[in-house]
Design a protein around this motif. Structure first.
Motif, mmCIF file in Angstrom:
data_model
loop_
_atom_site.group_PDB
_atom_site.id
_atom_site.type_symbol
_atom_site.label_atom_id
_atom_site.label_comp_id
_atom_site.label_asym_id
_atom_site.label_seq_id
_atom_site.Cartn_x
_atom_site.Cartn_y
_atom_site.Cartn_z
ATOM 1 N N ASP A 159 13.133 -84.499 -86.346
ATOM 2 C CA ASP A 159 14.294 -83.602 -86.329
ATOM 3 C C ASP A 159 14.032 -82.514 -85.303
ATOM 4 O O ASP A 159 13.126 -81.692 -85.494
ATOM 5 C CB ASP A 159 14.465 -82.919 -87.689
ATOM 6 N N ILE B 97 18.023 -97.298 -92.966
ATOM 7 C CA ILE B 97 18.863 -96.918 -91.828
ATOM 8 C C ILE B 97 19.906 -98.010 -91.674
ATOM 9 O O ILE B 97 19.557 -99.170 -91.459
ATOM 10 C CB ILE B 97 18.050 -96.843 -90.517
ATOM 11 N N ASP C 262 23.118 -99.314 -89.474
ATOM 12 C CA ASP C 262 23.903 -99.180 -88.246
ATOM 13 C C ASP C 262 25.314 -99.648 -88.529
ATOM 14 O O ASP C 262 25.524 -100.840 -88.783
ATOM 15 C CB ASP C 262 23.324 -100.071 -87.145
ATOM 16 N N THR D 18 15.795 -79.711 -84.557
ATOM 17 C CA THR D 18 16.986 -78.996 -85.038
ATOM 18 C C THR D 18 17.489 -77.986 -84.018
ATOM 19 O O THR D 18 18.687 -77.739 -83.940
ATOM 20 C CB THR D 18 16.712 -78.296 -86.387
ATOM 21 N N SER E 198 23.519 -100.422 -81.987
ATOM 22 C CA SER E 198 22.576 -100.229 -83.082
ATOM 23 C C SER E 198 21.365 -99.470 -82.560
ATOM 24 O O SER E 198 21.080 -99.453 -81.358
ATOM 25 C CB SER E 198 22.141 -101.571 -83.663
ATOM 26 N N THR E 199 20.638 -98.850 -83.474
ATOM 27 C CA THR E 199 19.504 -98.025 -83.026
ATOM 28 C C THR E 199 18.420 -98.890 -82.374
ATOM 29 O O THR E 199 17.801 -98.478 -81.393
ATOM 30 C CB THR E 199 18.921 -97.216 -84.196
ATOM 31 N N LEU F 48 21.488 -92.671 -77.956
ATOM 32 C CA LEU F 48 22.187 -93.852 -78.462
ATOM 33 C C LEU F 48 23.621 -93.832 -77.943
ATOM 34 O O LEU F 48 24.256 -92.779 -77.883
ATOM 35 C CB LEU F 48 22.180 -93.815 -79.999
ATOM 36 N N THR G 198 9.054 -100.141 -97.047
ATOM 37 C CA THR G 198 9.496 -100.055 -95.659
ATOM 38 C C THR G 198 11.009 -99.806 -95.628
ATOM 39 O O THR G 198 11.750 -100.460 -96.354
ATOM 40 C CB THR G 198 9.207 -101.384 -94.939
ATOM 41 N N PRO G 199 11.464 -98.855 -94.813
ATOM 42 C CA PRO G 199 12.906 -98.606 -94.783
ATOM 43 C C PRO G 199 13.696 -99.879 -94.469
ATOM 44 O O PRO G 199 13.323 -100.651 -93.597
ATOM 45 C CB PRO G 199 13.061 -97.560 -93.672
ATOM 46 N N VAL H 4 18.277 -85.867 -83.404
ATOM 47 C CA VAL H 4 17.457 -86.669 -84.311
ATOM 48 C C VAL H 4 16.882 -87.814 -83.494
ATOM 49 O O VAL H 4 17.630 -88.575 -82.875
ATOM 50 C CB VAL H 4 18.281 -87.214 -85.492
ATOM 51 N N PRO I 235 7.382 -94.288 -92.300
ATOM 52 C CA PRO I 235 7.793 -93.538 -91.116
ATOM 53 C C PRO I 235 7.373 -92.071 -91.194
ATOM 54 O O PRO I 235 7.494 -91.440 -92.236
ATOM 55 C CB PRO I 235 9.317 -93.679 -91.137
ATOM 56 N N LEU J 125 12.433 -92.261 -96.906
ATOM 57 C CA LEU J 125 13.604 -92.913 -96.304
ATOM 58 C C LEU J 125 13.794 -94.290 -96.920
ATOM 59 O O LEU J 125 12.888 -95.120 -96.877
ATOM 60 C CB LEU J 125 13.399 -93.038 -94.789
ATOM 61 N N TYR K 251 28.389 -86.256 -92.908
ATOM 62 C CA TYR K 251 27.899 -86.027 -91.544
ATOM 63 C C TYR K 251 26.827 -84.947 -91.493
ATOM 64 O O TYR K 251 26.972 -83.874 -92.089
ATOM 65 C CB TYR K 251 29.044 -85.599 -90.629
ATOM 66 N N LEU K 252 25.781 -85.233 -90.738
ATOM 67 C CA LEU K 252 24.778 -84.216 -90.424
ATOM 68 C C LEU K 252 25.433 -83.115 -89.602
ATOM 69 O O LEU K 252 26.251 -83.387 -88.719
ATOM 70 C CB LEU K 252 23.635 -84.861 -89.633
ATOM 71 N N VAL L 240 25.374 -93.986 -87.630
ATOM 72 C CA VAL L 240 24.046 -94.336 -88.120
ATOM 73 C C VAL L 240 23.854 -93.607 -89.441
ATOM 74 O O VAL L 240 23.960 -92.384 -89.497
ATOM 75 C CB VAL L 240 22.939 -93.936 -87.119
ATOM 76 N N TYR M 56 18.218 -91.547 -97.998
ATOM 77 C CA TYR M 56 16.913 -91.212 -98.579
ATOM 78 C C TYR M 56 16.859 -91.559 -100.061
ATOM 79 O O TYR M 56 17.872 -91.497 -100.765
ATOM 80 C CB TYR M 56 16.644 -89.707 -98.414
ATOM 81 N N LEU N 285 21.446 -92.552 -92.491
ATOM 82 C CA LEU N 285 20.070 -92.390 -92.958
ATOM 83 C C LEU N 285 20.140 -92.070 -94.452
ATOM 84 O O LEU N 285 20.623 -91.005 -94.844
ATOM 85 C CB LEU N 285 19.374 -91.251 -92.213
ATOM 86 N N ARG O 4 22.057 -81.001 -98.779
ATOM 87 C CA ARG O 4 23.328 -80.265 -98.752
ATOM 88 C C ARG O 4 24.470 -81.130 -99.284
ATOM 89 O O ARG O 4 25.303 -80.671 -100.074
ATOM 90 C CB ARG O 4 23.628 -79.795 -97.321
ATOM 91 N N ILE P 274 25.750 -89.154 -87.107
ATOM 92 C CA ILE P 274 24.706 -89.391 -88.098
ATOM 93 C C ILE P 274 25.241 -89.032 -89.476
ATOM 94 O O ILE P 274 25.719 -87.913 -89.692
ATOM 95 C CB ILE P 274 23.463 -88.525 -87.804
ATOM 96 N N ILE Q 158 21.779 -88.615 -81.428
ATOM 97 C CA ILE Q 158 20.697 -89.520 -81.808
ATOM 98 C C ILE Q 158 19.969 -89.979 -80.553
ATOM 99 O O ILE Q 158 20.595 -90.503 -79.630
ATOM 100 C CB ILE Q 158 21.253 -90.753 -82.544
ATOM 101 N N ASN R 74 28.584 -82.763 -82.985
ATOM 102 C CA ASN R 74 27.638 -83.308 -83.952
ATOM 103 C C ASN R 74 26.268 -83.479 -83.328
ATOM 104 O O ASN R 74 26.152 -83.574 -82.109
ATOM 105 C CB ASN R 74 28.143 -84.681 -84.436
ATOM 106 N N PRO R 75 25.254 -83.575 -84.164
ATOM 107 C CA PRO R 75 23.915 -83.842 -83.631
ATOM 108 C C PRO R 75 23.900 -85.180 -82.898
ATOM 109 O O PRO R 75 24.686 -86.082 -83.212
ATOM 110 C CB PRO R 75 23.046 -83.908 -84.897
ATOM 111 N N SER S 206 18.208 -80.449 -90.314
ATOM 112 C CA SER S 206 17.331 -81.614 -90.394
ATOM 113 C C SER S 206 17.999 -82.668 -91.266
ATOM 114 O O SER S 206 18.870 -82.368 -92.090
ATOM 115 C CB SER S 206 15.972 -81.235 -90.977
ATOM 116 N N THR S 207 17.583 -83.914 -91.098
ATOM 117 C CA THR S 207 18.238 -84.992 -91.843
ATOM 118 C C THR S 207 17.998 -84.842 -93.351
ATOM 119 O O THR S 207 18.896 -85.108 -94.152
ATOM 120 C CB THR S 207 17.755 -86.369 -91.355
ATOM 121 N N ARG S 208 16.812 -84.385 -93.733
ATOM 122 C CA ARG S 208 16.551 -84.181 -95.162
ATOM 123 C C ARG S 208 17.390 -83.033 -95.709
ATOM 124 O O ARG S 208 17.947 -83.125 -96.810
ATOM 125 C CB ARG S 208 15.063 -83.908 -95.395
#
Lengths: 191, 191
Positions: free
Chosen positions: B107, A105, A107, B109, B80-81, B75, A171-172, B114, B172, A102, A74-75, A114, A118, A116, A87, A42, B42, B39-40, A80-82
């Motif tokens: 999330d 997304i 791919d 965490t 793709s997601t 995933l 819409t994302p 995710v 979302p 968001l 990278y997460l 993936v 924001y 994400l 960071r 991610i 999905i 890594n986290p 959290s993704t936010r």
């Protein structure tokens, strides 16, 4: 620490095999049966605005060193993704941002990534290059260095941000259709 | 194959250390210097509707065997997601779904997970239990087995779906505030 040689590869004799109870090939150690599950990664990032300008970073590292990107990476575990997007803005541009929503997304299936991305605004205009950036800048739309963008998804995110700013629905977004994304380098890590 | 003993743990003597050029601890092999980046993960899933009913699956596997969940799971590489959410609906409920839009990003965490949950509709009502489900069902809102939900995020997704159906904006959703999510089991894998 004093040995300049690169470390040898890991000693596991990994080979592709279908573990019991699974339905696809994984990397399995021929010695001990350890299954190395490899999963998509991610990437979290932001299009951060200050007035009518957006924050961009010129990469100090390969790939695409010297080209412009958005703060993203990278997460991390337990993040959290936010928080991850915040960071990355700090690490790459010493920027404090407030996440809004968001934007997209993306791919990047070739790289099992993936992204994400924001929408965000800068809390203040004080930004400066972090260790992975040669420089950072706030660009108005016409100032964006379109010919020196690091990766296709950076361009996508900027165009999608522009759509939303100009009153498009929020819409994302996802990947643009293939014919709208000319071939180019794709981020092997981060954006 | 004929040896019933579990495989021994991998032989790498991993220990937590900060690799050169990094800024946080990773698992590093004390013998060879191999860095195991973790890594986290999905999770992709869906709230799939057929008329006013939603598709749910009763888990055939631990954790939370016997409890009800939404079709969802990890995933896979190079996927793709949206394709992942469609695959999971097929694997767990033999359901063909058409993805509509992103319902929520949760999330988790604590588990470095995710979850991307899509709104979807069933292409037809023919569904049946896949190998990881004891049974599958189409529930109207009042029929949902609220006391036997497998994980908090399943409840969140159902409630968020309900909000959107009842005319709420379709931005979302994310994790509900902590006081709206009473303690309960959280998915160590999948939803």
């Amino acid at each position: 620490m004093s040995d300049p040689r690169p470390p040898p590869p890991p000693p596991h004799p990994f080979a592709r095999a279908v573990p019991e109870g699974d339905d696809r090939e994984r990397l399995v150690c021929g010695d001990c049966g350890f299954v190395l599950y490899d999963n998509p990664k991610i990437v979290v990032g932001s299009v951060a605005r200050w007035g009518d300008k957006v924050l961009m970073c010129r990469r100090a590292i390969d790939p695409r060193k010297g080209f412009w990107t958005l703060p993203a990476g990278y997460l991390e575990l337990n993040e959290s993704t936010r928080a991850g997007a915040e960071r990355e803005a700090w690490e790459e541009a010493r920027a404090k941002i407030a996440i809004e929503s968001l934007l997209a997304i993306y791919d990047i299936t070739r790289l099992s990534q993936v992204q994400l991305i924001y929408r965000a605004r800068l809390v203040d205009a004080a930004v400066s290059a972090g260790p992975e950036s040669l420089e950072v800048a706030l660009f108005s739309w016409d100032e964006i260095p379109w010919d020196d963008i690091a990766f296709p998804s950076v361009r996508w995110a900027l165009l999608h941000e522009r759509e939303v700013e100009q009153g498009g629905d929020s819409t994302p977004r996802g990947n643009p259709p293939p014919d709208e994304s000319p071939p180019g380098p794709v981020a092997p890590q981060g954006l």
